[in-house]
Design an enzyme around this catalytic site. Structure first.
Site, PDB file in Angstrom:
ATOM      1  N   LYS A  82      -7.795  -0.721  11.296  1.00 14.43           N
ATOM      2  CA  LYS A  82      -7.086  -1.145  10.071  1.00 14.43           C
ATOM      3  C   LYS A  82      -5.859  -0.268   9.867  1.00 14.43           C
ATOM      4  O   LYS A  82      -4.791  -0.745   9.464  1.00 14.43           O
ATOM      5  CB  LYS A  82      -8.032  -1.066   8.861  1.00 14.43           C
ATOM      6  N   GLU A  97       0.820  -1.221   0.000  1.00 13.44           N
ATOM      7  CA  GLU A  97       0.000   0.000   0.000  1.00 13.44           C
ATOM      8  C   GLU A  97       0.848   1.262   0.000  1.00 13.44           C
ATOM      9  O   GLU A  97       1.688   1.447   0.886  1.00 13.44           O
ATOM     10  CB  GLU A  97      -0.926  -0.016   1.233  1.00 13.44           C
ATOM     11  N   ASP A 135       3.838 -14.215  12.024  1.00 15.01           N
ATOM     12  CA  ASP A 135       2.537 -14.770  11.653  1.00 15.01           C
ATOM     13  C   ASP A 135       1.518 -13.637  11.759  1.00 15.01           C
ATOM     14  O   ASP A 135       0.962 -13.372  12.825  1.00 15.01           O
ATOM     15  CB  ASP A 135       2.189 -15.907  12.619  1.00 15.01           C
ATOM     16  N   HIS A 141      -2.301  10.503  -0.711  1.00 16.02           N
ATOM     17  CA  HIS A 141      -2.312   9.239  -1.442  1.00 16.02           C
ATOM     18  C   HIS A 141      -2.173   9.442  -2.947  1.00 16.02           C
ATOM     19  O   HIS A 141      -1.692   8.575  -3.650  1.00 16.02           O
ATOM     20  CB  HIS A 141      -3.661   8.525  -1.210  1.00 16.02           C
TER      21      HIS A 141
END
Ligand code: NAD
Length: 426
Positions: A261, A83, A277, A375
């Site tokens: 998130k 990302e 993991d 972004h």
């Protein structure tokens, strides 16, 4: 889609042969097969032993987040992810946190829980008491499985027993509380849980089914906090905006999912880079966020008496330096060296600080100019690349799309064609 997905004996074949079969089954070009075959910094043979049915590798970009100061020590933080903006945002947030000394972190120790599920127990409450009575024997049996861990000061330290009321009636669940040292601990704990199961059956008179680690690692928490000086982050309005953003996440799970998130953008990127993991990390984070029965933010944000912003994070962080990909993947080993962490809890603490930084950066952007401006540039470059732009054309196409406010694949294709026609280089 393929004609027949039953590739008989696929797992037994050498990697090269698996690729040949795959090429045919998925109609791949020679170039596509070559791309898949590339295992990057991971030797093909190692890859072949890490998972099953291996045909090659898959590479993420690796970025280094700068400016991190954690408990008075500086760290360069490797982050592997796809990302755009995440590494830049982390570095920028860490720079702003430095003004007030950086991040303070702590942890509750590397303690995991192994669960043993017992069904058909004649007298569940009596069985619970009996299991507690035999705690010493059960812990000894568990510890006999891992003399190495015990010699390092780890091992099964306690036993918790609960009686659950379930869809299938009462169930006794014995929980081994294990200090896993510098290991993430899933294998170590699962081995212990399996080893004590026959004893648990004998003591309870019931039948054991599941014997497995819990990823709700609420005894392996990391805490991170930082003060962001209001002038350093854009003024009082930004501080207020972030506090409002936090209140929104606290009140509404739809917002909270994206709030958390954002934290995981940082945690998972460092996790991938360091061979962790990340499914366990995600499971731990979100189950911990829901522990009250309502899904809540993993961070809190408030304004202090000086009007500065104070952020804090608390979440499970089950990471390790021995075992798993942290040991077998050479890139993970190199990244752990870059980070310079010496223990699993130090790695957990750094990841907590990165999660907090990432959350701050996202909230700051949201509470001020909006997330898209930052972004856009990277997004435009990605669109340009996917439309076939190469070399200098990537930035040219991206710039034109931003100017035109048309960051779209079709426009990128047109611009690539236009520029190629003109043979324009600059
Ligand atoms: P592991 O078994 O490879 O290594 C742990 C062992 O290393 C310990 O048992 C101990 O004997 C030894 N050791 C040597 N030095 C040590 C030290 N300083 N501290 C602690 N132990 C030391 O790995 P693990 O951490 O037990 O298991 C991790 C793996 O388990 C991961 O790859 C994970 O993906 C996988 N896994 C996860 C789940 C899950 O639900 N999260 C389930 C199954 C497996």
């Amino acid at each position: 889609m393929t004609e027949n997905s039953e590739l008989q004996g696929f797992y037994k074949l050498p990697m090269e042969r698996r690729r040949e079969l795959l090429k045919k089954a998925a109609s791949l070009s020679d170039e596509e097969v070559m791309i898949i075959a590339n295992t990057g910094g991971l030797p093909a043979e190692t890859a072949d032993h890490m998972i099953e049915n291996v045909v090659g590798g898959y590479t993420y970009p690796l970025g280094i987040a700068t400016n991190f100061r954690i408990n008075g020590t500086d760290y360069l933080v490797p982050m592997a992810l796809e990302e755009p903006s995440v590494v830049a945002a982390a570095s920028n947030a860490a720079k702003m946190a430095r003004v007030k000394g950086g991040f303070e972190v702590s942890n509750t120790g590397p303690v995991m829980i192994g669960q043993i599920q017992v069904v058909n127990v004649p007298k569940p409450e009596a069985a619970r008491a009996k299991l507690i009575d035999r705690k010493g024997d059960l812990l000894k049996k568990a510890n006999d499985q891992d003399p190495m861990l015990v010699s390092l000061g780890g091992g099964a330290k306690d036993l918790n027993v609960k009686v659950l009321s379930t869809l299938k009636g009462p169930m006794v669940v014995a929980e081994l509380i294990v200090n896993t040292g510098d290991a993430m601990g899933a294998n170590a704990v699962n081995t212990m849980a399996e080893a004590v199961a026959p004893m648990v059956e004998e003591i309870t008179g019931g039948r054991v089914f599941l014997r497995i680690i819990s990823n709700l690692a609420d005894r392996r928490l990391v805490r991170a906090s930082a003060v962001f000086e209001k002038e350093a982050i854009g003024g009082e309005d930004v501080v207020d905006g972030i506090v409002y953003a936090y209140a929104f996440a606290d009140a509404d799970p739809y917002r909270c999912a994206t709030h958390n998130k954002g934290i995981m953008n940082g945690v998972v990127a460092v996790g991938i880079a360091c061979g962790q993991d990340i499914r366990a990390l995600e499971a731990g984070a979100h189950s911990y966020a829901s522990r009250s029965g309502k899904y809540k933010p993993l961070t809190t944000w408030e304004k202090n008496r000086d009007g500065d912003l104070v952020g804090s994070l608390e979440m499970p962080m089950a990471v390790g330096l021995v075992g798993g990909a942290a040991k077998t993947h050479p890139a993970a080993r190199a990244n752990i060296k870059i980070l310079g962490v010496k223990t699993a809890v130090e790695l957990a603490e750094v990841m907590g600080a990165v999660g907090l930084a990432q959350n701050f950066a996202a909230l700051r952007a949201l509470a001020s100019e909006g997330i898209q401006r930052g972004h856009m540039k990277l997004h435009a470059r990605n669109v340009a690349i996917s439309a076939g732009a190469k070399g200098e054309f990537i930035d040219l196409v991206a710039k034109r799309m931003i100017e035109e406010r048309k960051i779209r694949f079709d426009r990128a294709k047109e611009l690539v064609a236009e520029l190629s026609k003109q043979g324009k280089k600059r």
